[in-house]
Design a protein around this motif. Sequence first.
Motif, PDB file in Angstrom:
ATOM      1  N   LEU A  26       0.826  -1.205   0.000  1.00  0.00           N
ATOM      2  CA  LEU A  26       0.000   0.000   0.000  1.00  0.00           C
ATOM      3  C   LEU A  26       0.864   1.261   0.000  1.00  0.00           C
ATOM      4  O   LEU A  26       1.880   1.343   0.691  1.00  0.00           O
ATOM      5  CB  LEU A  26      -0.904   0.006   1.237  1.00  0.00           C
ATOM      6  N   GLY A  27       0.433   2.232  -0.795  1.00  0.00           N
ATOM      7  CA  GLY A  27       1.154   3.503  -0.860  1.00  0.00           C
ATOM      8  C   GLY A  27       0.208   4.669  -1.022  1.00  0.00           C
ATOM      9  O   GLY A  27      -0.838   4.556  -1.662  1.00  0.00           O
ATOM     10  N   ALA A  31      -6.179   6.014   5.960  1.00  0.00           N
ATOM     11  CA  ALA A  31      -6.449   5.224   4.750  1.00  0.00           C
ATOM     12  C   ALA A  31      -7.153   3.916   5.092  1.00  0.00           C
ATOM     13  O   ALA A  31      -8.093   3.506   4.406  1.00  0.00           O
ATOM     14  CB  ALA A  31      -5.145   4.943   4.009  1.00  0.00           C
ATOM     15  N   LEU A  32      -6.724   3.264   6.163  1.00  0.00           N
ATOM     16  CA  LEU A  32      -7.291   1.965   6.525  1.00  0.00           C
ATOM     17  C   LEU A  32      -8.650   2.085   7.195  1.00  0.00           C
ATOM     18  O   LEU A  32      -9.332   1.076   7.389  1.00  0.00           O
ATOM     19  CB  LEU A  32      -6.311   1.210   7.433  1.00  0.00           C
ATOM     20  N   TYR A  86     -13.982  -5.271   3.175  1.00  0.00           N
ATOM     21  CA  TYR A  86     -14.267  -4.251   2.175  1.00  0.00           C
ATOM     22  C   TYR A  86     -12.970  -3.789   1.526  1.00  0.00           C
ATOM     23  O   TYR A  86     -12.049  -3.336   2.229  1.00  0.00           O
ATOM     24  CB  TYR A  86     -14.964  -3.050   2.809  1.00  0.00           C
ATOM     25  N   PRO A  87     -12.860  -3.868   0.206  1.00  0.00           N
ATOM     26  CA  PRO A  87     -11.620  -3.461  -0.464  1.00  0.00           C
ATOM     27  C   PRO A  87     -11.429  -1.946  -0.425  1.00  0.00           C
ATOM     28  O   PRO A  87     -12.387  -1.178  -0.508  1.00  0.00           O
ATOM     29  CB  PRO A  87     -11.822  -3.949  -1.909  1.00  0.00           C
ATOM     30  N   LEU A  88     -10.182  -1.558  -0.301  1.00  0.00           N
ATOM     31  CA  LEU A  88      -9.799  -0.148  -0.304  1.00  0.00           C
ATOM     32  C   LEU A  88      -8.856   0.123  -1.468  1.00  0.00           C
ATOM     33  O   LEU A  88      -7.995  -0.696  -1.766  1.00  0.00           O
ATOM     34  CB  LEU A  88      -9.115   0.216   1.016  1.00  0.00           C
ATOM     35  N   PRO A  89      -9.047   1.291  -2.119  1.00  0.00           N
ATOM     36  CA  PRO A  89      -9.952   2.389  -1.769  1.00  0.00           C
ATOM     37  C   PRO A  89     -11.350   2.288  -2.371  1.00  0.00           C
ATOM     38  O   PRO A  89     -12.102   3.266  -2.345  1.00  0.00           O
ATOM     39  CB  PRO A  89      -9.221   3.601  -2.341  1.00  0.00           C
ATOM     40  N   GLY A  90     -11.752   1.135  -2.849  1.00  0.00           N
ATOM     41  CA  GLY A  90     -13.018   1.031  -3.550  1.00  0.00           C
ATOM     42  C   GLY A  90     -14.250   1.234  -2.692  1.00  0.00           C
ATOM     43  O   GLY A  90     -15.269   1.734  -3.171  1.00  0.00           O
ATOM     44  N   VAL A 100     -16.239   1.150   4.707  1.00  0.00           N
ATOM     45  CA  VAL A 100     -15.223   1.021   5.757  1.00  0.00           C
ATOM     46  C   VAL A 100     -15.440   2.070   6.843  1.00  0.00           C
ATOM     47  O   VAL A 100     -15.280   1.782   8.040  1.00  0.00           O
ATOM     48  CB  VAL A 100     -13.808   1.124   5.150  1.00  0.00           C
ATOM     49  N   ARG A 101     -15.828   3.267   6.461  1.00  0.00           N
ATOM     50  CA  ARG A 101     -16.091   4.309   7.471  1.00  0.00           C
ATOM     51  C   ARG A 101     -17.219   3.888   8.408  1.00  0.00           C
ATOM     52  O   ARG A 101     -17.195   4.233   9.597  1.00  0.00           O
ATOM     53  CB  ARG A 101     -16.426   5.637   6.801  1.00  0.00           C
ATOM     54  N   ARG A 102     -18.191   3.146   7.895  1.00  0.00           N
ATOM     55  CA  ARG A 102     -19.325   2.748   8.727  1.00  0.00           C
ATOM     56  C   ARG A 102     -18.943   1.739   9.800  1.00  0.00           C
ATOM     57  O   ARG A 102     -19.632   1.647  10.824  1.00  0.00           O
ATOM     58  CB  ARG A 102     -20.441   2.161   7.853  1.00  0.00           C
ATOM     59  N   ILE A 103     -17.884   0.973   9.595  1.00  0.00           N
ATOM     60  CA  ILE A 103     -17.533  -0.057  10.580  1.00  0.00           C
ATOM     61  C   ILE A 103     -16.305   0.320  11.399  1.00  0.00           C
ATOM     62  O   ILE A 103     -15.818  -0.488  12.190  1.00  0.00           O
ATOM     63  CB  ILE A 103     -17.301  -1.418   9.896  1.00  0.00           C
ATOM     64  N   THR A 104     -15.788   1.517  11.214  1.00  0.00           N
ATOM     65  CA  THR A 104     -14.606   1.964  11.954  1.00  0.00           C
ATOM     66  C   THR A 104     -14.919   3.251  12.715  1.00  0.00           C
ATOM     67  O   THR A 104     -15.862   3.965  12.376  1.00  0.00           O
ATOM     68  CB  THR A 104     -13.416   2.213  11.015  1.00  0.00           C
ATOM     69  N   ALA A 105     -14.137   3.525  13.718  1.00  0.00           N
ATOM     70  CA  ALA A 105     -14.303   4.760  14.487  1.00  0.00           C
ATOM     71  C   ALA A 105     -12.931   5.293  14.871  1.00  0.00           C
ATOM     72  O   ALA A 105     -11.997   4.525  15.125  1.00  0.00           O
ATOM     73  CB  ALA A 105     -15.144   4.521  15.739  1.00  0.00           C
TER      74      ALA A 105
END
Length: 258
Positions: free
Chosen positions: A20-21, A59-60, A76-80, A85-90
């Motif tokens: 990742l970069g 990013a993660l 969930y693939p990133l950055p797709g 991803v925002r919904r399951i992270t805080a």
Amino acid sequence: MADEEPAATSRGAAVEVRGLGLRGPRGWAFRGVAFDAAPGTLTALAGPSGSGRTSLLLALTGRMRTAEGRASTGGYPLPGRLAAVRRITALGPVPGVSELEGALTVTEHLRERALLRSRYTGPVRALLRPRRERAAVGERITEVVKDAGLDLTALPKAGRTQARDLGRLDALRLSVALALLDEPRLLAVDDTDLGLDAADRAAAWELLRTVAARGTTVLAVCAEAPEGVPAVRTGPDTEPGTVDEKEAGDARDGSGQA
């Protein structure tokens, strides 16, 4: 990529990163990062200030778009799938992104966050029962305050203490409590060891170990990771596979827990 939602096999979100970069206006913030974090584990993103560690954290958690490589959080693939991803992270404390409001009291922070959470995620009919809603909110606040190890009775003015008057460790605990109100599968914490003496650093890492032990995956930015916590090194020329594999194994089987 299919639109199907990944199955949540545990409370925590698995993190997978390969090469990742992220490139910014001044060049690469980080590059070549590769590691895995199993659900319910604690991983340190370690390096000096300016090494891209906060950018990697964002990013993660779906808050910054990477330029190369691939990653996934909770399947969930990133950055797709940034929004998913925002919904399951805080986020815990991240300067300039999720900071405490100095003029608000501890209680005001907690009530505001809890009420916003209930309004956006609860059924519409709950808004018609304010007494029941307030009771549920109060119970949830009590729970996360306990989980974050925040002792309101030890604060200068208890729950009426303004955020600007909190010590660094208590501010961290409050930020973690606020994040836990969102019931995240992954908790992200920036500057974990900044401004803390040795005793408070130990307490901060013990808090994050406890959160992870309860099933939430934790990523924590720091200058140096404590013994037993697998560390990912960040920077513009990171070598792939920078997690200490022995420490990572210890963390997964629980032997690295204090």
